[in-house]
Design a protein around this motif. Structure first.
Motif, PDB file in Angstrom:
ATOM      1  N   SER A 403       0.839  -1.202   0.000  1.00 38.65           N
ATOM      2  CA  SER A 403       0.000   0.000   0.000  1.00 38.65           C
ATOM      3  C   SER A 403       0.871   1.248   0.000  1.00 38.65           C
ATOM      4  O   SER A 403       1.853   1.335   0.745  1.00 38.65           O
ATOM      5  CB  SER A 403      -0.903   0.004   1.235  1.00 38.65           C
ATOM      6  N   VAL A 404       0.514   2.206  -0.869  1.00 38.48           N
ATOM      7  CA  VAL A 404       1.169   3.507  -0.895  1.00 38.48           C
ATOM      8  C   VAL A 404       0.108   4.557  -0.625  1.00 38.48           C
ATOM      9  O   VAL A 404      -0.768   4.802  -1.456  1.00 38.48           O
ATOM     10  CB  VAL A 404       1.853   3.778  -2.247  1.00 38.48           C
ATOM     11  N   ALA A 405       0.149   5.137   0.577  1.00 36.86           N
ATOM     12  CA  ALA A 405      -0.862   6.117   0.992  1.00 36.86           C
ATOM     13  C   ALA A 405      -0.192   7.443   1.309  1.00 36.86           C
ATOM     14  O   ALA A 405       1.014   7.510   1.539  1.00 36.86           O
ATOM     15  CB  ALA A 405      -1.621   5.598   2.210  1.00 36.86           C
ATOM     16  N   GLU A 406      -1.011   8.483   1.314  1.00 44.20           N
ATOM     17  CA  GLU A 406      -0.480   9.811   1.632  1.00 44.20           C
ATOM     18  C   GLU A 406      -0.043   9.851   3.091  1.00 44.20           C
ATOM     19  O   GLU A 406      -0.764   9.418   3.988  1.00 44.20           O
ATOM     20  CB  GLU A 406      -1.537  10.881   1.373  1.00 44.20           C
ATOM     21  N   GLY A 407       1.162  10.368   3.319  1.00 47.05           N
ATOM     22  CA  GLY A 407       1.692  10.447   4.674  1.00 47.05           C
ATOM     23  C   GLY A 407       2.351  11.786   4.933  1.00 47.05           C
ATOM     24  O   GLY A 407       2.201  12.732   4.148  1.00 47.05           O
ATOM     25  N   ALA A 408       3.055  11.858   6.010  1.00 41.94           N
ATOM     26  CA  ALA A 408       3.743  13.098   6.370  1.00 41.94           C
ATOM     27  C   ALA A 408       4.896  13.356   5.405  1.00 41.94           C
ATOM     28  O   ALA A 408       5.565  12.432   4.932  1.00 41.94           O
ATOM     29  CB  ALA A 408       4.263  13.007   7.805  1.00 41.94           C
ATOM     30  N   ASP A 416       3.336   6.917   2.822  1.00 37.81           N
ATOM     31  CA  ASP A 416       3.382   5.868   3.835  1.00 37.81           C
ATOM     32  C   ASP A 416       3.282   4.535   3.097  1.00 37.81           C
ATOM     33  O   ASP A 416       2.252   4.240   2.474  1.00 37.81           O
ATOM     34  CB  ASP A 416       2.227   6.001   4.821  1.00 37.81           C
ATOM     35  N   VAL A 417       4.356   3.762   3.141  1.00 35.34           N
ATOM     36  CA  VAL A 417       4.377   2.462   2.465  1.00 35.34           C
ATOM     37  C   VAL A 417       4.149   1.372   3.511  1.00 35.34           C
ATOM     38  O   VAL A 417       4.820   1.354   4.550  1.00 35.34           O
ATOM     39  CB  VAL A 417       5.714   2.244   1.739  1.00 35.34           C
ATOM     40  N   ALA A 418       3.210   0.497   3.249  1.00 39.23           N
ATOM     41  CA  ALA A 418       2.919  -0.595   4.177  1.00 39.23           C
ATOM     42  C   ALA A 418       2.783  -1.892   3.400  1.00 39.23           C
ATOM     43  O   ALA A 418       2.152  -1.934   2.336  1.00 39.23           O
ATOM     44  CB  ALA A 418       1.638  -0.305   4.957  1.00 39.23           C
ATOM     45  N   ARG A 430      -3.840  -7.211   6.252  1.00 46.69           N
ATOM     46  CA  ARG A 430      -3.414  -6.567   7.493  1.00 46.69           C
ATOM     47  C   ARG A 430      -1.901  -6.379   7.453  1.00 46.69           C
ATOM     48  O   ARG A 430      -1.198  -7.044   6.682  1.00 46.69           O
ATOM     49  CB  ARG A 430      -3.791  -7.430   8.697  1.00 46.69           C
ATOM     50  N   PRO A 431      -1.357  -5.456   8.282  1.00 47.23           N
ATOM     51  CA  PRO A 431       0.104  -5.321   8.339  1.00 47.23           C
ATOM     52  C   PRO A 431       0.759  -6.670   8.522  1.00 47.23           C
ATOM     53  O   PRO A 431       0.320  -7.476   9.362  1.00 47.23           O
ATOM     54  CB  PRO A 431       0.317  -4.407   9.558  1.00 47.23           C
TER      55      PRO A 431
END
Length: 561
Positions: A403-408, A416-418, A430-431
């Motif tokens: 997942s690549v989501a908007e982060g700080a 934010d890569v998870a 899940r993580p």
């Protein structure tokens, strides 16, 4: 590549030499024999914290030494050179790096790199370029958000590296301009006062108009004027002795008489002496003239000049008090105008910096969007490739999502890569550290490394029981993937499964010996029947079981196919 390791008095290992070399090295042994001490020793060589509990019971100290084959030029060679060490020649492009670590029973630790003592921090710096270690309970690459982002960036290869470099350059420019603007805007009052003080200081210097060395010259002049009468008497006496129109005993007169007396004698040798005496007379006349000039200067000088000199000295002293030295005042005169112009230009400067910062922000936004897009595309490919690997590792229903989501916003981007795992159909991803069992986590980690190695190989991987919690066909596939990983990297795996060890081209066994009082272990390289017997022991617990031996030979044959 690790060529060799030597362990002494580490845990239960009394003394062992591990010939490792290229490819896939499997390390096996009975429970409690000390297999994990190999990973512990390697950790010490890579700067891990020293634990005195690792020293073998009864020994004063434990030691670990390793030989790496590394490029003769590059980051590793630079780190070694900075530490004062050297590489030993190996071939035209590579060198041998000798690293050692000693740990006392009291907890003190010493390290050496390339033949020179070095802090453990140097070993840790080298570790970043030499080895990736995966332990049983510490899957850092899967638990750390930063490490997950780095894993994605490694998989993305040059495509992500280029846009990330663009982003980092834009980030640095925006940060620099923002800091400059904040410094000027937030300190306007201080800068206004600085400009006023500087303008006043430059005005005083301009009015005084000091000259280099003037203070020393004036001090000498004042000293002369303050002692004018004494100096006049001394100079007058000296001049009279050299040349006195009213006397007949001065040097000039006496020298002339001596010269004439010698010339009348007519002797050539005396004539030569007479010429030297004539030179004395000429020189005396010149000096007398200099003294006359000196006396004339003193006569012209008077109390009025002394007062003027002291007044000038007082003006220069004011500059010295303000700036420390006259040279410092002159230096401020040379540089202060530019600084004053800069301070007076604050309003225009703020306007220019604001425009530059806004442009840098726009460039940063563009670079961040490009980085996010490139990471998102790579994330889809990484998730699909790892999912395919997991299916082959006996996780047929698992699905891995990156997942690549908007982060700080940071120096690394705004993402934010998870890494998420859905181990079963219908399960929400899940993580990975929370959604996977120990065995699944090991296989996910291995699958990720196998996939990433295709674009960003690591020199050496060390796996401490990556096969924990699995067996059967899954274990065979783990062995296959470790062997595949060994095509581009050196792989060292501590394992308890024959299915994994079968795919190694180098098999080491940690052998435990017990004399009834002390347990000590050593390491042996296995081949032929010895290796078959160890494989049989791993399979059945019996090294001489006929069925187990036959199974061992079947597994070893898999590596050949």
């Amino acid at each position: 590549m690790i060529e060799e390791m030597r362990l002494r008095d580490l845990g239960v290992i009394a003394e062992a030499v591990l010939p490792i070399g290229p490819g896939f090295t499997a390390i096996t042994g009975e429970t409690g024999a000390g297999k994990t001490m190999v990973v512990t020793g390697l950790g010490l060589l890579l700067g891990a914290r020293a634990d005195s509990g690792a020293v073998r019971a009864g020994a004063a100290q434990a030691s670990v030494a390793g030989v790496w084959i590394v490029p003769s030029a590059g980051s590793v060679a630079d780190t070694v050179a900075d530490a004062g060490g050297e590489l030993e020649p190996y071939d035209d492009e590579r060198g041998e790096l000798y690293v050692s670590r000693t740990l006392t029973a009291e907890g003190r630790s010493r390290a050496s790199v390339g033949g020179r003592a070095a802090p453990a921090g140097v070993l840790a710096d080298l570790a970043d370029d030499l080895v990736v270690v995966h332990g049983q309970s510490e899957q850092l690459r899967l638990r750390s958000a930063a490490a997950q982002r780095d894993a994605l960036d490694r998989f993305g290869g040059s495509a992500i590296a280029l846009v990330r470099a663009d982003y980092e350059g834009a980030w640095e420019r925006w940060r620099t301009l923002s800091a400059q603007l904040e410094e000027i805007s937030g300190n306007q009052e201080r800068r206004r006062r600085e400009a006023e003080d500087l303008r006043e200081a430059l005005g005083l210097i301009e009015a005084t108009d000091p000259q280099p060395g003037e203070d020393d010259a004036l001090a000498e002049r004042a000293e002369r004027l303050a002692n004018a009468e004494e100096l006049r008497q001394s100079a007058a006496i000296a001049r009279a002795a050299l040349s006195d129109e009213d006397g007949d005993n001065d040097i000039t007169t006496l020298a002339a008489e001596a010269r004439r007396a010698l010339e009348r004698a007519g002797d050539p040798e005396l004539t030569a002496i007479a010429e030297s005496i004539a030179e004395i007379g000429y020189r005396a006349t010149d000096i007398a003239a200099q003294l006359s000039g000196y006396l004339a200067d003193l006569d012209e000088s008077g109390p009025h000049e002394l007062a003027a000199v002291e007044e000038r000295r007082a003006a220069l002293a004011a500059l010295v008090r303000a700036h420390g030295t006259l040279d410092a005042a002159l230096e401020l005169w040379n540089t202060g105008s530019a600084r004053l112009a800069e301070l007076d230009d604050d309003s225009d400067h703020i306007e220019r910096l604001t425009a530059e910062r806004d442009a840098a922000r726009a460039a940063l936004d563009e670079a961040a969007a490009a980085l996010t897009a490139t990471r998102t595309e790579a994330a889809g490919r990484l998730g699909a490739a790892v999912t395919e690997e997991l299916h082959a590792l006996a996780m047929p229903d698992a699905r891995l999502v990156v997942s690549v989501a908007e982060g700080a916003e940071s120096a690394h981007g705004r993402d934010d890569v998870a890494i998420l795992l859905a181990p079963h159909p219908g399960a929400e991803p899940r993580p990975v550290a929370k959604g996977a069992s120990g065995g699944e986590l090991s296989r996910v980690m291995l699958a990720i490394e196998v996939v990433i190695a295709g674009t960003d190989p690591v020199p050496t991987f060390v796996f401490d029981e990556v096969d924990a919690g699995i067996g059967g066909a899954a274990a065979i596939e783990v062995g296959r993937r470790l062997a595949r990983l060994a095509r581009t990297s050196q792989v060292i795996a501590v394992t308890h499964l024959a299915q994994v060890a079968a795919f190694a081209n180098n098999h080491l066994s940690v052998v435990k010996a017990n004399d009834g009082q002390v347990t000590a272990s050593s390491v042996r390289r296995l081949a032929g029947e010895e290796r078959e017997a160890e494989m049989a022991r791993l399979l059945s617990g019996l090294a001489d079981s006929g069925a187990a031996l036959e199974h061992a030979r079947e597994l070893l044959a898999l590596r050949e196919n």
